[in-house]
Scaffold this motif. Structure first.
Motif, PDB file in Angstrom:
ATOM      1  N   ILE A 132       0.836  -1.204   0.000  1.00 32.12           N
ATOM      2  CA  ILE A 132       0.000   0.000   0.000  1.00 32.12           C
ATOM      3  C   ILE A 132       0.869   1.251   0.000  1.00 32.12           C
ATOM      4  O   ILE A 132       0.609   2.211  -0.743  1.00 32.12           O
ATOM      5  CB  ILE A 132      -0.946   0.005   1.215  1.00 32.12           C
ATOM      6  CG1 ILE A 132      -1.901  -1.178   1.133  1.00 32.12           C
ATOM      7  CG2 ILE A 132      -1.737   1.315   1.281  1.00 32.12           C
ATOM      8  CD1 ILE A 132      -2.696  -1.403   2.402  1.00 32.12           C
ATOM      9  N   LEU A 133       1.924   1.242   0.812  1.00 36.84           N
ATOM     10  CA  LEU A 133       2.829   2.384   0.851  1.00 36.84           C
ATOM     11  C   LEU A 133       3.455   2.636  -0.517  1.00 36.84           C
ATOM     12  O   LEU A 133       3.584   3.782  -0.971  1.00 36.84           O
ATOM     13  CB  LEU A 133       3.920   2.163   1.901  1.00 36.84           C
ATOM     14  CG  LEU A 133       4.958   3.278   2.034  1.00 36.84           C
ATOM     15  CD1 LEU A 133       4.303   4.618   2.345  1.00 36.84           C
ATOM     16  CD2 LEU A 133       5.989   2.931   3.107  1.00 36.84           C
ATOM     17  N   LYS A 134       3.830   1.563  -1.192  1.00 34.26           N
ATOM     18  CA  LYS A 134       4.379   1.712  -2.539  1.00 34.26           C
ATOM     19  C   LYS A 134       3.355   2.350  -3.466  1.00 34.26           C
ATOM     20  O   LYS A 134       3.684   3.260  -4.246  1.00 34.26           O
ATOM     21  CB  LYS A 134       4.790   0.341  -3.086  1.00 34.26           C
ATOM     22  CG  LYS A 134       5.423   0.395  -4.471  1.00 34.26           C
ATOM     23  CD  LYS A 134       5.827  -0.996  -4.947  1.00 34.26           C
ATOM     24  CE  LYS A 134       6.424  -0.940  -6.357  1.00 34.26           C
ATOM     25  NZ  LYS A 134       6.792  -2.303  -6.835  1.00 34.26           N
ATOM     26  N   GLY A 135       2.102   1.897  -3.378  1.00 37.45           N
ATOM     27  CA  GLY A 135       1.049   2.491  -4.196  1.00 37.45           C
ATOM     28  C   GLY A 135       0.799   3.943  -3.852  1.00 37.45           C
ATOM     29  O   GLY A 135       0.548   4.774  -4.742  1.00 37.45           O
ATOM     30  N   ILE A 136       0.861   4.280  -2.569  1.00 35.59           N
ATOM     31  CA  ILE A 136       0.681   5.674  -2.143  1.00 35.59           C
ATOM     32  C   ILE A 136       1.745   6.560  -2.765  1.00 35.59           C
ATOM     33  O   ILE A 136       1.456   7.621  -3.328  1.00 35.59           O
ATOM     34  CB  ILE A 136       0.731   5.769  -0.604  1.00 35.59           C
ATOM     35  CG1 ILE A 136      -0.501   5.097   0.010  1.00 35.59           C
ATOM     36  CG2 ILE A 136       0.817   7.222  -0.155  1.00 35.59           C
ATOM     37  CD1 ILE A 136      -0.414   4.917   1.504  1.00 35.59           C
ATOM     38  N   ARG A 137       2.995   6.116  -2.698  1.00 37.76           N
ATOM     39  CA  ARG A 137       4.086   6.937  -3.214  1.00 37.76           C
ATOM     40  C   ARG A 137       4.031   7.056  -4.743  1.00 37.76           C
ATOM     41  O   ARG A 137       4.378   8.082  -5.307  1.00 37.76           O
ATOM     42  CB  ARG A 137       5.430   6.358  -2.760  1.00 37.76           C
ATOM     43  CG  ARG A 137       5.666   6.512  -1.261  1.00 37.76           C
ATOM     44  CD  ARG A 137       5.783   7.983  -0.864  1.00 37.76           C
ATOM     45  NE  ARG A 137       5.813   8.181   0.586  1.00 37.76           N
ATOM     46  CZ  ARG A 137       4.897   8.827   1.270  1.00 37.76           C
ATOM     47  NH1 ARG A 137       3.842   9.309   0.641  1.00 37.76           N
ATOM     48  NH2 ARG A 137       5.001   9.001   2.566  1.00 37.76           N
ATOM     49  N   GLU A 138       3.576   6.025  -5.402  1.00 36.66           N
ATOM     50  CA  GLU A 138       3.476   6.073  -6.862  1.00 36.66           C
ATOM     51  C   GLU A 138       2.333   6.970  -7.320  1.00 36.66           C
ATOM     52  O   GLU A 138       2.426   7.617  -8.360  1.00 36.66           O
ATOM     53  CB  GLU A 138       3.275   4.657  -7.418  1.00 36.66           C
ATOM     54  CG  GLU A 138       4.508   3.775  -7.307  1.00 36.66           C
ATOM     55  CD  GLU A 138       4.239   2.356  -7.777  1.00 36.66           C
ATOM     56  OE1 GLU A 138       3.039   2.021  -7.984  1.00 36.66           O
ATOM     57  OE2 GLU A 138       5.204   1.584  -7.920  1.00 36.66           O
ATOM     58  N   SER A 154       7.782   5.957   4.590  1.00 35.83           N
ATOM     59  CA  SER A 154       6.872   6.348   5.665  1.00 35.83           C
ATOM     60  C   SER A 154       7.483   7.517   6.433  1.00 35.83           C
ATOM     61  O   SER A 154       8.701   7.708   6.438  1.00 35.83           O
ATOM     62  CB  SER A 154       6.604   5.173   6.611  1.00 35.83           C
ATOM     63  OG  SER A 154       7.748   4.868   7.379  1.00 35.83           O
ATOM     64  N   ASP A 155       6.636   8.296   7.081  1.00 33.41           N
ATOM     65  CA  ASP A 155       7.112   9.492   7.783  1.00 33.41           C
ATOM     66  C   ASP A 155       7.289   9.268   9.277  1.00 33.41           C
ATOM     67  O   ASP A 155       8.027  10.001   9.925  1.00 33.41           O
ATOM     68  CB  ASP A 155       6.114  10.632   7.562  1.00 33.41           C
ATOM     69  CG  ASP A 155       5.971  10.999   6.097  1.00 33.41           C
ATOM     70  OD1 ASP A 155       6.763  11.824   5.615  1.00 33.41           O
ATOM     71  OD2 ASP A 155       5.084  10.438   5.423  1.00 33.41           O
ATOM     72  N   ASP A 156       6.597   8.277   9.821  1.00 31.32           N
ATOM     73  CA  ASP A 156       6.702   8.001  11.251  1.00 31.32           C
ATOM     74  C   ASP A 156       6.290   6.553  11.480  1.00 31.32           C
ATOM     75  O   ASP A 156       5.739   5.894  10.586  1.00 31.32           O
ATOM     76  CB  ASP A 156       5.821   8.958  12.054  1.00 31.32           C
ATOM     77  CG  ASP A 156       6.298   9.122  13.493  1.00 31.32           C
ATOM     78  OD1 ASP A 156       7.153   8.325  13.931  1.00 31.32           O
ATOM     79  OD2 ASP A 156       5.824  10.047  14.179  1.00 31.32           O
TER      80      ASP A 156
END
Length: 227
Positions: free
Chosen positions: A64-70, A97-99
């Protein structure tokens, strides 16, 4: 920006309900996803902040994080996990991620981290004179106006008491106020009339702002909910 939209991705229902309640007390709008597939499908409509568990049914938090950044660029993300803390922290930060919060944690700790992150990314917001967006209404305490975004930003005509009531109840979304408290803050300490005056004003506000979730707490008072 008058309120923050938060996406909370957490498959533990008890935890997600508690975290959602704490965040809504801050006046934030919270969308909860209990599996990774639904969360990944939502990346095209970005919030202001993701609170993202790593271990999820279906798509995991890393994907999900990868999708968010893309798709969303620099939207802030707070990772939460009960797994290997050091490994997850390092991998999460490396992926963007930021935190990071390790389970178990106190809900208030998440609120503190989220506030700091939101302030850093979007700038300081003070509660005083902060506009509130709620169910397509924009409530401006400083201008004492309500506009209806769903109806071409049409101005909602409210009386002085109706405006005072909606401003009071939207200062702290989800907070219940008794009729006595509302009387004191809207009508003043020297008011000696019936508490039915509160019910009459609530009824008029509901008629003029039908999408506002103004909840009656029988035998006590009222509160405004975020959805």
């Amino acid at each position: 920006m008058s309120t923050y939209k938060i996406y909370l991705v957490e498959d533990e229902n008890n935890l997600s309900e508690v975290l959602k309640a704490y965040m809504e007390k801050e006046g934030w709008t919270v969308n909860v996803f209990d599996n990774g597939d639904d969360a990944l499908a939502a990346v095209k409509e970005p919030p202001h902040l993701w609170v993202l568990d790593i271990m999820l049914p279906g798509t995991d938090g890393y994907q999900i994080l990868k999708g968010i950044r893309e798709n969303e660029g620099d939207v802030p993300v707070i990772f939460i996990s009960a797994r290997d803390q050091d490994l997850d922290r390092v991998l999460g930060l490396e992926m963007g991620s930021d935190d990071y919060l390790a389970k178990p944690f106190l809900p208030q700790e998440l609120i503190i981290r989220a506030k700091k992150l939101l302030s850093r990314v979007y700038g300081e917001q003070t509660n005083e004179h902060k506009k509130v967006e709620l169910n397509e209404y924009v409530i401006d305490p400083e201008a004492r106006t309500v506009t209806d975004q769903e109806n071409s930003n049409q101005h909602v005509e409210l009386t002085t008491k109706e405006m005072d009531l909606i401003l009071l109840l939207t200062e702290d979304i989800g907070k219940a106020l008794s009729r006595e408290e509302i009387i004191e803050k809207v009508w003043g300490e020297n008011y000696f009339g019936s508490e039915r005056a509160v019910d009459d004003v609530v009824r008029r506000v509901r008629k003029k702002m039908p999408r506002i979730h103004l909840e009656t707490l029988y035998g006590y008072g009222y509160r405004v909910l975020s959805s």
